[in-house]
Design a protein around this motif. Structure first.
Motif, PDB file in Angstrom:
ATOM      1  N   THR A   1       0.838  -1.197   0.000  1.00  0.00           N
ATOM      2  CA  THR A   1       0.000   0.000   0.000  1.00  0.00           C
ATOM      3  C   THR A   1       0.867   1.238   0.000  1.00  0.00           C
ATOM      4  OG1 THR A   1      -1.757  -1.148   1.226  1.00  0.00           O
ATOM      5  CG2 THR A   1      -1.807   1.252   1.239  1.00  0.00           C
ATOM      6  N   ALA A  53      -5.332   9.847   0.177  1.00  0.00           N
ATOM      7  CA  ALA A  53      -5.901   8.563  -0.227  1.00  0.00           C
ATOM      8  C   ALA A  53      -4.838   7.467  -0.149  1.00  0.00           C
ATOM      9  CB  ALA A  53      -6.467   8.652  -1.637  1.00  0.00           C
ATOM     10  N   GLU A  54      -5.290   6.232  -0.366  1.00  0.00           N
ATOM     11  CA  GLU A  54      -4.384   5.092  -0.371  1.00  0.00           C
ATOM     12  C   GLU A  54      -4.623   4.246  -1.616  1.00  0.00           C
ATOM     13  OE1 GLU A  54      -4.959   2.892   3.217  1.00  0.00           O
ATOM     14  OE2 GLU A  54      -3.479   4.067   4.337  1.00  0.00           O
ATOM     15  N   THR A  73      -3.640   0.307  -3.064  1.00  0.00           N
ATOM     16  CA  THR A  73      -3.112  -0.997  -2.653  1.00  0.00           C
ATOM     17  C   THR A  73      -3.078  -1.940  -3.852  1.00  0.00           C
ATOM     18  OG1 THR A  73      -4.044  -0.742  -0.432  1.00  0.00           O
ATOM     19  CG2 THR A  73      -3.417  -2.963  -1.112  1.00  0.00           C
ATOM     20  N   MET A 112      -6.393  -1.415  -6.033  1.00  0.00           N
ATOM     21  CA  MET A 112      -7.543  -0.831  -5.351  1.00  0.00           C
ATOM     22  C   MET A 112      -7.180   0.519  -4.755  1.00  0.00           C
ATOM     23  SD  MET A 112      -8.954  -4.260  -3.391  1.00  0.00           S
ATOM     24  CE  MET A 112     -10.570  -3.511  -3.098  1.00  0.00           C
ATOM     25  N   THR A 113      -8.161   1.422  -4.731  1.00  0.00           N
ATOM     26  CA  THR A 113      -7.966   2.732  -4.117  1.00  0.00           C
ATOM     27  C   THR A 113      -9.007   2.947  -3.028  1.00  0.00           C
ATOM     28  OG1 THR A 113      -9.437   3.907  -5.661  1.00  0.00           O
ATOM     29  CG2 THR A 113      -7.102   3.667  -6.294  1.00  0.00           C
ATOM     30  N   ASP A 114      -8.679   3.849  -2.098  1.00  0.00           N
ATOM     31  CA  ASP A 114      -9.605   4.218  -1.033  1.00  0.00           C
ATOM     32  C   ASP A 114      -9.414   5.703  -0.744  1.00  0.00           C
ATOM     33  OD1 ASP A 114     -11.494   4.003   1.028  1.00  0.00           O
ATOM     34  OD2 ASP A 114      -9.924   3.678   2.519  1.00  0.00           O
ATOM     35  N   GLY A 115     -10.511   6.461  -0.788  1.00  0.00           N
ATOM     36  CA  GLY A 115     -10.437   7.897  -0.518  1.00  0.00           C
ATOM     37  C   GLY A 115      -9.891   8.719  -1.673  1.00  0.00           C
ATOM     38  N   ALA A 170     -13.778   6.050  -9.660  1.00  0.00           N
ATOM     39  CA  ALA A 170     -13.949   5.799  -8.234  1.00  0.00           C
ATOM     40  C   ALA A 170     -15.383   6.072  -7.816  1.00  0.00           C
ATOM     41  CB  ALA A 170     -12.988   6.678  -7.430  1.00  0.00           C
ATOM     42  N   ASN A 222     -16.979   7.156  -2.294  1.00  0.00           N
ATOM     43  CA  ASN A 222     -15.981   7.126  -1.221  1.00  0.00           C
ATOM     44  C   ASN A 222     -14.550   7.071  -1.752  1.00  0.00           C
ATOM     45  OD1 ASN A 222     -17.985   7.045   0.849  1.00  0.00           O
ATOM     46  ND2 ASN A 222     -18.270   4.855   0.450  1.00  0.00           N
ATOM     47  N   GLY A 225     -13.420   4.838  -3.779  1.00  0.00           N
ATOM     48  CA  GLY A 225     -12.979   3.458  -3.929  1.00  0.00           C
ATOM     49  C   GLY A 225     -13.092   2.982  -5.358  1.00  0.00           C
TER      50      GLY A 225
END
Length: 271
Positions: free
Chosen positions: A173, A179-180, A182, A195-198, A226, A229, A231
């Motif tokens: 990650t 954001a992050e 992974t 994958m992404t988050d934020g 995305a 969220n 994601g």
């Protein structure tokens, strides 16, 4: 590659339907024939126009319940007409098949009384009308989403399960601002899921494009959108040890040249 073959690849690329090998062939052909860029622009504009002009249509909220209720109340499901279970030890003679009049009394031979015959013909028409209505509703039911009753599995989710259950599963990650991102991968399954988050939305009139980087060769995996969220998940099939995933900001619909036009905002390496 001739122009017709390139046009076929360009149309599929506008729909993000090319494999990594086809993306590479597309990029090489476009580099050799820059005059074909006009074909790419036309395909991207066509797909964008279709996306804008086709509104989403949600099925009526009570459609599924109404259809199932109507089927449950149909005569063929009423008590007393279910087939008798067969005895396992000693075979028994098959029951005499029911005549149409046994299931629907109105379908027996018409009586001689004209008035009674008229009434029964009216009821017979009603039975056939109900059967036709059920058939139509069933056809509609098959065409509407039914909450996943027959929905196919998402290939990205399936791949992620396979990667995470593999004995050589790995992940890493990195941060992308707040954001992050992974990368999950497995050498044995030759698959990776990015994958992404934020993740913030792409700038206006732009899209994020994900690239599989093998050596110094970037291969487009398509545009990444995305959710609310931030994601998103993108599948990279044919993943090999040492490959990396990168994200660039491109014009809406993806890079028109088949190669990154900006520096990546994030790179996640598997080595």
């Amino acid at each position: 590659m001739n122009e017709q073959q390139f046009r076929e690849l360009s149309a599929a690329r506008a729909l993000h339907a090319l494999s990594p090998e086809e993306e590479q062939s597309f990029s090489e052909a476009l580099a050799a024939h820059p005059e074909w860029l006009e074909v790419v622009d036309e395909d991207r504009e066509t797909v964008a126009a279709i996306a804008v002009s086709t509104p989403e249509v949600a099925p009526p909220a009570g459609a599924r319940a109404a259809i199932l209720d109507l089927i449950a109340r149909s005569p063929q499901f009423e008590a007393g007409h279910e087939p008798e279970p067969r005895a396992e030890a000693t075979p028994t003679p098959r029951p005499t098949p029911a005549r149409p009049g046994d299931l629907v009394p109105e379908l027996i031979e018409e009586p001689d009384d004209p008035e009674l015959a008229f009434k029964r013909s009216r009821r017979k028409a009603a039975w056939f009308g109900l059967a036709a209505s059920v058939a139509v509703l069933l056809a509609i039911a098959l065409a509407l989403p039914m909450g996943g009753i027959v929905a196919p599995q998402d290939p990205v989710s399936v791949a992620l399960q396979q990667v995470e259950s593999a004995p050589d599963s790995q992940s890493t990650t990195v941060s992308v601002g707040s954001a992050e991102a992974t990368l999950h991968w497995s050498d044995s399954t030759q698959q990776a899921v990015f994958m992404t988050d934020g993740m913030e939305a792409a700038p206006e009139n732009h899209d994020y494009e994900v690239w599989l980087v093998r050596g110094d060769q970037p291969i487009s995996l398509g545009v990444m959108h995305a959710d609310a969220n931030g994601g998103a998940a993108v599948l990279a099939e044919g993943f090999t040890p040492g490959d990396a995933l990168a994200v660039t900001v491109e014009d809406r619909g993806g890079s028109p040249t088949g190669a990154p036009t900006t520096d990546p905002i994030v790179v996640v390496a598997s080595a």
